[in-house]
Motif scaffolding. Structure first.
Motif, PDB file in Angstrom:
ATOM      1  N   LEU A  13       0.433   9.615   4.611  1.00 27.31           N
ATOM      2  CA  LEU A  13       0.934  10.541   3.354  1.00 27.31           C
ATOM      3  C   LEU A  13       1.733  11.755   3.782  1.00 27.31           C
ATOM      4  CD1 LEU A  13      -2.712  10.746   1.271  1.00 27.31           C
ATOM      5  CD2 LEU A  13      -0.410   9.380   0.842  1.00 27.31           C
ATOM      6  N   SER A  14       1.481  12.419   4.803  1.00 23.09           N
ATOM      7  CA  SER A  14       2.473  13.295   5.115  1.00 23.09           C
ATOM      8  C   SER A  14       3.885  12.763   5.339  1.00 23.09           C
ATOM      9  CB  SER A  14       2.233  14.026   6.518  1.00 23.09           C
ATOM     10  OG  SER A  14       3.111  15.188   6.661  1.00 23.09           O
ATOM     11  N   ARG A  15       4.070  11.825   5.947  1.00 23.21           N
ATOM     12  CA  ARG A  15       5.524  11.079   6.440  1.00 23.21           C
ATOM     13  C   ARG A  15       6.026  10.700   4.905  1.00 23.21           C
ATOM     14  NH1 ARG A  15       2.371   8.817  10.681  1.00 23.21           N
ATOM     15  NH2 ARG A  15       2.157   6.694   9.714  1.00 23.21           N
ATOM     16  N   LEU A  16       5.119  10.012   4.127  1.00 25.52           N
ATOM     17  CA  LEU A  16       5.684   9.463   2.768  1.00 25.52           C
ATOM     18  C   LEU A  16       6.188  10.676   1.918  1.00 25.52           C
ATOM     19  CD1 LEU A  16       6.086   7.194   0.874  1.00 25.52           C
ATOM     20  CD2 LEU A  16       3.554   7.273   0.211  1.00 25.52           C
ATOM     21  N   ARG A  17       5.469  11.899   2.191  1.00 24.74           N
ATOM     22  CA  ARG A  17       5.911  12.852   1.067  1.00 24.74           C
ATOM     23  C   ARG A  17       7.200  13.303   1.600  1.00 24.74           C
ATOM     24  NH1 ARG A  17       0.011  14.303   1.385  1.00 24.74           N
ATOM     25  NH2 ARG A  17      -0.768  14.286  -0.702  1.00 24.74           N
ATOM     26  N   HIS A  18       7.218  13.371   3.052  1.00 18.52           N
ATOM     27  CA  HIS A  18       8.576  13.841   3.679  1.00 18.52           C
ATOM     28  C   HIS A  18       9.658  12.940   3.334  1.00 18.52           C
ATOM     29  CE1 HIS A  18      11.408  15.609   6.602  1.00 18.52           C
ATOM     30  NE2 HIS A  18      11.633  14.410   7.077  1.00 18.52           N
ATOM     31  N   ARG A  19       9.641  11.578   3.191  1.00 16.09           N
ATOM     32  CA  ARG A  19      10.459  10.538   2.792  1.00 16.09           C
ATOM     33  C   ARG A  19      10.906  10.686   1.280  1.00 16.09           C
ATOM     34  NH1 ARG A  19      12.131   5.480   4.691  1.00 16.09           N
ATOM     35  NH2 ARG A  19      14.057   5.045   3.732  1.00 16.09           N
ATOM     36  N   LEU A  20       9.810  10.884   0.754  1.00 18.22           N
ATOM     37  CA  LEU A  20      10.249  11.061  -0.884  1.00 18.22           C
ATOM     38  C   LEU A  20      10.898  12.376  -1.139  1.00 18.22           C
ATOM     39  CD1 LEU A  20       6.822  10.010  -2.410  1.00 18.22           C
ATOM     40  CD2 LEU A  20       9.065   8.655  -2.512  1.00 18.22           C
ATOM     41  N   ARG A  21      10.774  13.357  -0.567  1.00 16.78           N
ATOM     42  CA  ARG A  21      11.532  14.607  -0.827  1.00 16.78           C
ATOM     43  C   ARG A  21      13.026  14.325  -0.701  1.00 16.78           C
ATOM     44  NH1 ARG A  21       6.772  17.257   2.145  1.00 16.78           N
ATOM     45  NH2 ARG A  21       5.697  17.827   0.668  1.00 16.78           N
ATOM     46  N   GLY A  22      13.171  13.501   0.180  1.00 16.89           N
ATOM     47  CA  GLY A  22      14.761  13.420   0.545  1.00 16.89           C
ATOM     48  C   GLY A  22      15.367  12.059   0.025  1.00 16.89           C
ATOM     49  N   ALA A  23      14.548  11.587  -1.008  1.00 17.95           N
ATOM     50  CA  ALA A  23      14.903  10.107  -1.505  1.00 17.95           C
ATOM     51  C   ALA A  23      15.593  10.225  -2.888  1.00 17.95           C
ATOM     52  CB  ALA A  23      13.765   9.202  -1.620  1.00 17.95           C
ATOM     53  N   MET A  35      -4.481   5.878   1.704  1.00 22.09           N
ATOM     54  CA  MET A  35      -3.707   6.140   2.681  1.00 22.09           C
ATOM     55  C   MET A  35      -4.079   7.368   3.589  1.00 22.09           C
ATOM     56  SD  MET A  35      -0.950   4.244   2.364  1.00 22.09           S
ATOM     57  CE  MET A  35       0.520   4.885   3.153  1.00 22.09           C
ATOM     58  N   ASP A  36      -4.164   7.110   4.993  1.00 26.01           N
ATOM     59  CA  ASP A  36      -4.584   8.598   5.828  1.00 26.01           C
ATOM     60  C   ASP A  36      -3.669   9.415   5.552  1.00 26.01           C
ATOM     61  OD1 ASP A  36      -2.734   8.307   8.079  1.00 26.01           O
ATOM     62  OD2 ASP A  36      -3.440   6.530   8.520  1.00 26.01           O
ATOM     63  N   SER A  37      -4.121  10.448   6.102  1.00 25.93           N
ATOM     64  CA  SER A  37      -3.186  11.885   6.090  1.00 25.93           C
ATOM     65  C   SER A  37      -1.936  11.930   6.593  1.00 25.93           C
ATOM     66  CB  SER A  37      -4.058  13.057   6.201  1.00 25.93           C
ATOM     67  OG  SER A  37      -4.581  13.018   7.649  1.00 25.93           O
ATOM     68  N   ALA A  38      -1.766  11.173   7.882  1.00 19.97           N
ATOM     69  CA  ALA A  38      -0.605  11.292   8.535  1.00 19.97           C
ATOM     70  C   ALA A  38       0.514  10.435   8.019  1.00 19.97           C
ATOM     71  CB  ALA A  38      -1.049  10.784  10.065  1.00 19.97           C
ATOM     72  N   ALA A  49       0.975  -1.232  -0.097  1.00 24.82           N
ATOM     73  CA  ALA A  49       0.028  -0.094   0.183  1.00 24.82           C
ATOM     74  C   ALA A  49       0.877   1.297  -0.007  1.00 24.82           C
ATOM     75  CB  ALA A  49      -0.804   0.115   1.135  1.00 24.82           C
ATOM     76  N   THR A  50       2.063   1.291   0.688  1.00 25.53           N
ATOM     77  CA  THR A  50       2.758   2.457   0.887  1.00 25.53           C
ATOM     78  C   THR A  50       3.584   2.571  -0.306  1.00 25.53           C
ATOM     79  OG1 THR A  50       3.068   2.299   3.088  1.00 25.53           O
ATOM     80  CG2 THR A  50       4.725   3.575   2.069  1.00 25.53           C
ATOM     81  N   ALA A  51       4.053   1.495  -0.982  1.00 31.93           N
ATOM     82  CA  ALA A  51       4.709   1.501  -2.385  1.00 31.93           C
ATOM     83  C   ALA A  51       3.954   1.976  -3.360  1.00 31.93           C
ATOM     84  CB  ALA A  51       5.262   0.199  -2.598  1.00 31.93           C
ATOM     85  N   TRP A  52       2.712   1.634  -3.373  1.00 31.91           N
ATOM     86  CA  TRP A  52       1.987   2.033  -4.419  1.00 31.91           C
ATOM     87  C   TRP A  52       1.375   3.483  -4.381  1.00 31.91           C
ATOM     88  CZ3 TRP A  52       1.719   0.586  -9.053  1.00 31.91           C
ATOM     89  CH2 TRP A  52       2.097  -0.779  -9.509  1.00 31.91           C
ATOM     90  N   ALA A  53       1.287   3.950  -3.046  1.00 31.24           N
ATOM     91  CA  ALA A  53       0.993   5.408  -2.588  1.00 31.24           C
ATOM     92  C   ALA A  53       2.332   6.414  -3.169  1.00 31.24           C
ATOM     93  CB  ALA A  53       0.837   5.617  -1.226  1.00 31.24           C
TER      94      ALA A  53
END
Length: 235
Positions: free
Chosen positions: A85-95, A80-83, A63-67
């Protein structure tokens, strides 16, 4: 085709044999055959994985991978819930591309297959999208004259195998990527980030480089807040 045992692969990759078997079952390492209790792997896939940058951390859930792939493709991930998604966006910005590909390896279970039917049941990815001129230009690759590559939902896999006459064959030219039914992604259209990740894992060095380059471009666009043209719009 040069082969390598799971034990040798584990030593080469500096992981456990259990991890090697998990990587093989997920399609990250290519299995050639099983002799008795000995798992034999395509040595090229082992060397390719060893050459990638390894990253710490457990792989994302499906689920996280596809998000992550949806966000990088300019789409939403309503499962995905908002929290989260927020963590995932933060991770992607530094990936980086290699990190995303490594973490997203649980997005599907890969079957190498052969059959006499057509690949109409698959959502195309990898080399199967290169027949479209705009997509071939995006990846700077020529259309591939080999097999098919695509995704199918787990709940439809058995019916597809039956209707297309598919069977497992490590040298088959049809790559079927089975997505868990709890992954969230509806499998209603290709995602450009998924295509890029799949190409980045190709044993063809030119395809792998093209996939990594496009994935890095998508990450740059995500960090900068630039719009990404959806793959289905390009088609």
């Amino acid at each position: 085709m040069a082969e390598m045992t799971a034990a040798d692969a584990a030593e080469h990759l500096q992981v456990s044999q259990r991890q090697v078997r998990r990587l093989a079952s997920n399609g990250v390492l290519a299995t050639t055959r099983v002799v008795g209790r000995t798992l034999l792997l395509d040595a090229a896939s082992v060397h390719q994985l060893a050459g990638r940058v390894r990253h710490n951390g457990r792989p994302w859930t499906a689920a996280t991978a596809w998000a992550a792939l949806a966000l990088l493709s300019g789409q939403d991930a309503p499962w995905m819930d908002s929290a989260a998604l927020s963590r995932l966006r933060h991770r992607l910005r530094g990936a980086r591309a290699t990190e995303v590909a490594w973490l997203a390896r649980g997005r599907a279970r890969v079957h190498q297959m052969r059959g006499w039917g057509q690949d109409t049941g698959l959502i195309p990815t990898g080399v199967s999208v290169l027949g479209h001129p705009q997509l071939a230009a995006l990846f700077d690759l020529s259309p591939a004259e080999r097999g098919a590559d695509g995704y199918v939902a787990a709940r439809h896999f058995n019916d597809m195998v039956t209707s297309l006459g598919l069977f497992d064959d490590v040298e088959g030219d049809i790559t079927v990527r089975v997505v868990p039914d709890d992954a969230g992604y509806a499998l209603d259209r290709p995602l450009i980030a998924a295509v890029a990740v799949d190409l980045s894992e190709s044993l063809d060095t030119r395809e792998a480089a093209a996939g990594e380059r496009v994935l890095d471009d998508l990450l740059d666009a995500f960090r900068d807040g630039r719009a990404v043209r959806r793959l289905d719009e390009a088609r």
